[in-house]
Design a protein around this motif. Structure first.
Motif, PDB file in Angstrom:
ATOM      1  N   GLN A  27       0.825  -1.227   0.000  1.00  0.00           N
ATOM      2  CA  GLN A  27       0.000   0.000   0.000  1.00  0.00           C
ATOM      3  C   GLN A  27       0.857   1.274   0.000  1.00  0.00           C
ATOM      4  N   ASP A  28       2.086   1.164   0.507  1.00  0.00           N
ATOM      5  CA  ASP A  28       2.871   2.360   0.860  1.00  0.00           C
ATOM      6  C   ASP A  28       3.122   3.343  -0.276  1.00  0.00           C
ATOM      7  N   LEU A  29       3.522   2.809  -1.430  1.00  0.00           N
ATOM      8  CA  LEU A  29       3.994   3.701  -2.487  1.00  0.00           C
ATOM      9  C   LEU A  29       2.909   4.054  -3.502  1.00  0.00           C
ATOM     10  N   LEU A  30       1.660   3.649  -3.209  1.00  0.00           N
ATOM     11  CA  LEU A  30       0.577   3.955  -4.157  1.00  0.00           C
ATOM     12  C   LEU A  30       0.471   5.463  -4.447  1.00  0.00           C
ATOM     13  N   PRO A  31       0.656   6.329  -3.441  1.00  0.00           N
ATOM     14  CA  PRO A  31       0.595   7.772  -3.745  1.00  0.00           C
ATOM     15  C   PRO A  31       1.691   8.211  -4.719  1.00  0.00           C
ATOM     16  N   LEU A  32       2.837   7.521  -4.708  1.00  0.00           N
ATOM     17  CA  LEU A  32       3.914   7.887  -5.647  1.00  0.00           C
ATOM     18  C   LEU A  32       3.487   7.615  -7.083  1.00  0.00           C
ATOM     19  N   ALA A  33       2.814   6.471  -7.286  1.00  0.00           N
ATOM     20  CA  ALA A  33       2.362   6.128  -8.640  1.00  0.00           C
ATOM     21  C   ALA A  33       1.397   7.195  -9.155  1.00  0.00           C
ATOM     22  N   GLU A  34       0.540   7.689  -8.273  1.00  0.00           N
ATOM     23  CA  GLU A  34      -0.419   8.754  -8.637  1.00  0.00           C
ATOM     24  C   GLU A  34       0.313   9.995  -9.122  1.00  0.00           C
ATOM     25  N   ILE A  35       1.447  10.287  -8.475  1.00  0.00           N
ATOM     26  CA  ILE A  35       2.209  11.496  -8.823  1.00  0.00           C
ATOM     27  C   ILE A  35       3.017  11.260 -10.108  1.00  0.00           C
ATOM     28  N   ILE A  36       3.668  10.104 -10.185  1.00  0.00           N
ATOM     29  CA  ILE A  36       4.573   9.839 -11.314  1.00  0.00           C
ATOM     30  C   ILE A  36       3.771   9.694 -12.613  1.00  0.00           C
ATOM     31  N   ASP A  37       2.749   8.867 -12.584  1.00  0.00           N
ATOM     32  CA  ASP A  37       1.939   8.675 -13.793  1.00  0.00           C
ATOM     33  C   ASP A  37       0.585   8.069 -13.426  1.00  0.00           C
ATOM     34  N   PRO A  38      -0.421   8.912 -13.229  1.00  0.00           N
ATOM     35  CA  PRO A  38      -1.738   8.416 -12.783  1.00  0.00           C
ATOM     36  C   PRO A  38      -2.436   7.528 -13.805  1.00  0.00           C
ATOM     37  N   ASN A  39      -1.935   7.514 -15.051  1.00  0.00           N
ATOM     38  CA  ASN A  39      -2.597   6.708 -16.086  1.00  0.00           C
ATOM     39  C   ASN A  39      -1.931   5.366 -16.338  1.00  0.00           C
ATOM     40  N   ALA A  40      -0.796   5.130 -15.675  1.00  0.00           N
ATOM     41  CA  ALA A  40      -0.061   3.880 -15.901  1.00  0.00           C
ATOM     42  C   ALA A  40      -0.696   2.733 -15.116  1.00  0.00           C
ATOM     43  N   ASN A  41      -0.403   1.500 -15.548  1.00  0.00           N
ATOM     44  CA  ASN A  41      -0.738   0.341 -14.711  1.00  0.00           C
ATOM     45  C   ASN A  41       0.127   0.390 -13.459  1.00  0.00           C
ATOM     46  N   VAL A  42      -0.388  -0.168 -12.373  1.00  0.00           N
ATOM     47  CA  VAL A  42       0.395  -0.243 -11.138  1.00  0.00           C
ATOM     48  C   VAL A  42       0.438  -1.689 -10.662  1.00  0.00           C
ATOM     49  N   LEU A  43       1.648  -2.177 -10.468  1.00  0.00           N
ATOM     50  CA  LEU A  43       1.841  -3.490  -9.838  1.00  0.00           C
ATOM     51  C   LEU A  43       2.656  -3.234  -8.583  1.00  0.00           C
ATOM     52  N   SER A  44       2.029  -3.388  -7.438  1.00  0.00           N
ATOM     53  CA  SER A  44       2.711  -3.106  -6.179  1.00  0.00           C
ATOM     54  C   SER A  44       2.870  -4.412  -5.407  1.00  0.00           C
ATOM     55  N   VAL A  45       4.100  -4.709  -5.023  1.00  0.00           N
ATOM     56  CA  VAL A  45       4.443  -6.028  -4.492  1.00  0.00           C
ATOM     57  C   VAL A  45       4.911  -5.905  -3.046  1.00  0.00           C
ATOM     58  N   ARG A  46       4.558  -6.910  -2.246  1.00  0.00           N
ATOM     59  CA  ARG A  46       5.079  -6.967  -0.871  1.00  0.00           C
ATOM     60  C   ARG A  46       6.265  -7.933  -0.822  1.00  0.00           C
ATOM     61  N   THR A 186      11.534  12.730   0.303  1.00  0.00           N
ATOM     62  CA  THR A 186      10.878  14.041   0.403  1.00  0.00           C
ATOM     63  C   THR A 186      10.008  14.293  -0.830  1.00  0.00           C
ATOM     64  N   SER A 187       9.090  15.249  -0.688  1.00  0.00           N
ATOM     65  CA  SER A 187       8.213  15.566  -1.822  1.00  0.00           C
ATOM     66  C   SER A 187       9.015  16.207  -2.953  1.00  0.00           C
ATOM     67  N   THR A 188      10.105  16.905  -2.630  1.00  0.00           N
ATOM     68  CA  THR A 188      10.911  17.506  -3.717  1.00  0.00           C
ATOM     69  C   THR A 188      11.617  16.413  -4.513  1.00  0.00           C
ATOM     70  N   GLU A 189      12.033  15.363  -3.822  1.00  0.00           N
ATOM     71  CA  GLU A 189      12.676  14.246  -4.546  1.00  0.00           C
ATOM     72  C   GLU A 189      11.662  13.541  -5.457  1.00  0.00           C
ATOM     73  N   VAL A 190      10.458  13.339  -4.936  1.00  0.00           N
ATOM     74  CA  VAL A 190       9.417  12.691  -5.750  1.00  0.00           C
ATOM     75  C   VAL A 190       9.087  13.570  -6.955  1.00  0.00           C
ATOM     76  N   ASP A 191       9.062  14.877  -6.747  1.00  0.00           N
ATOM     77  CA  ASP A 191       8.766  15.776  -7.850  1.00  0.00           C
ATOM     78  C   ASP A 191       9.885  15.737  -8.897  1.00  0.00           C
ATOM     79  N   ALA A 192      11.129  15.625  -8.430  1.00  0.00           N
ATOM     80  CA  ALA A 192      12.257  15.507  -9.375  1.00  0.00           C
ATOM     81  C   ALA A 192      12.121  14.211 -10.177  1.00  0.00           C
ATOM     82  N   ALA A 193      11.689  13.147  -9.527  1.00  0.00           N
ATOM     83  CA  ALA A 193      11.494  11.872 -10.224  1.00  0.00           C
ATOM     84  C   ALA A 193      10.378  12.002 -11.262  1.00  0.00           C
TER      85      ALA A 193
END
Ligand code: MLT
Length: 200
Positions: A27-46, A186-193
Motif C-alpha cells: 500500500q505504501d507507495l501507491l501515492p507515488l504512482a499517482e504522482i509519477i503517472d496516474p494513467n499507468a498500470n500499477v503493480l505493487s508487491v510486498r 521528500t516531496s521535492t525528490e518525488v517531484d524531481a522523479a
C-alpha cells in the motif's frame, strides 16, 4: 508474491512496479504512482521476507550487510513473478518501470544488476550498491533515476556515486538527484522523479 494490480486507463503507458522499504507493504507507495503517472498500470508487491515482522525483499545479515545468496534468490523470484504477472494481468512485460524506496530500491537495482530485460527503467529512491564484483548485463541506455541524500546514513553519498558509475559502465543512462537530507523520501525528490519520468 502478495501484491495488488491496478489497470491504467491508457494502454500505451508502462506498468509501474512499486517496491516498498523495510517494514512497508504494497500500500505504501501507491501515492507515488499517482504522482509519477496516474494513467499507468500499477503493480505493487510486498517483499516475501520478514525481519522481526517487517516485510523486506531479501534478507540481511546486519544493517547495510546483505545476505547475498538470498538477494540472488529473491531477485530471481521477483523477476519470475513479473513474467507471471504480465501474463495474468495482460500487460507488456517489456514496459515495466520500477519505483523503489530503500530496500525496494535495492532489489530493483539488483534486477538491473542480474537481468538484462527485467526493467525498462527504474526510479531508485535511496538505493545502495546491491552487489560488488560481478559483471552487469548490457543495460543499453536503460533510464535510471537515483534519488540520494547528502546526509543519508544508510546510503552514504559515495555509495550513490558508486552505484551511478557501475550502472553507467553497463551503459545505463543514469540521472543522480541530490537532496540535502538523510534517508527520508521528500516531496521535492518525488517531484524531481516525476519531472525525470516525463523525459524518458
Ligand atoms: C536494506 O537493507 O535494503 C537497506 O539497508 C535499506 C533498508 O534499511 O531497508
Amino acid at each position: 508474491m502478495k501484491h495488488l494490480f491496478r489497470k491504467g486507463n491508457d494502454p500505451t503507458k508502462p506498468t509501474l512496479l512499486l517496491l516498498h522499504g523495510t517494514g512497508g507493504t504494497e500500500q505504501d507507495l501507491l501515492p507515488l504512482a499517482e504522482i509519477i503517472d496516474p494513467n499507468a498500470n500499477v503493480l505493487s508487491v510486498r517483499g516475501n521476507v520478514l525481519e522481526n515482522g517487517m516485510p523486506r525483499f531479501f534478507k540481511r545479515l546486519a544493517e547495510r550487510v546483505f545476505d547475498e545468496e538470498d538477494l540472488i534468490f529473491r531477485t530471481k523470484e521477483l523477476n519470475e513473478f513479473l513474467d507471471e504477472a504480465a501474463e495474468k494481468y495482460n500487460f507488456d512485460r517489456k514496459q515495466v518501470i520500477a519505483v523503489g524506496y530503500s530496500n525496494g530500491a535495492n532489489i530493483a537495482a539488483s534486477l538491473l544488476f542480474h537481468y538484462q530485460q527485467a526493467l525498462k527503467g527504474a526510479i531508485l529512491h535511496h538505493p545502495m550498491v546491491p552487489r560488488r564484483g560481478i559483471e552487469l548485463p548490457d543495460l543499453n541506455g536503460t533510464p535510471v533515476f537515483i534519488g540520494a541524500g547528502t546526509n543519508d546514513p544508510i546510503c552514504p553519498s559515495k555509495e550513490s556515486q558508486e552505484l551511478q558509475a557501475l550502472l553507467e559502465q553497463a551503459k545505463a543512462n543514469v540521472h543522480l538527484h541530490w537532496e540535502n537530507r538523510g534517508h527520508q523520501l521528500t516531496s521535492t525528490e518525488v517531484d524531481a522523479a516525476r519531472k525525470w519520468y516525463l523525459t524518458i
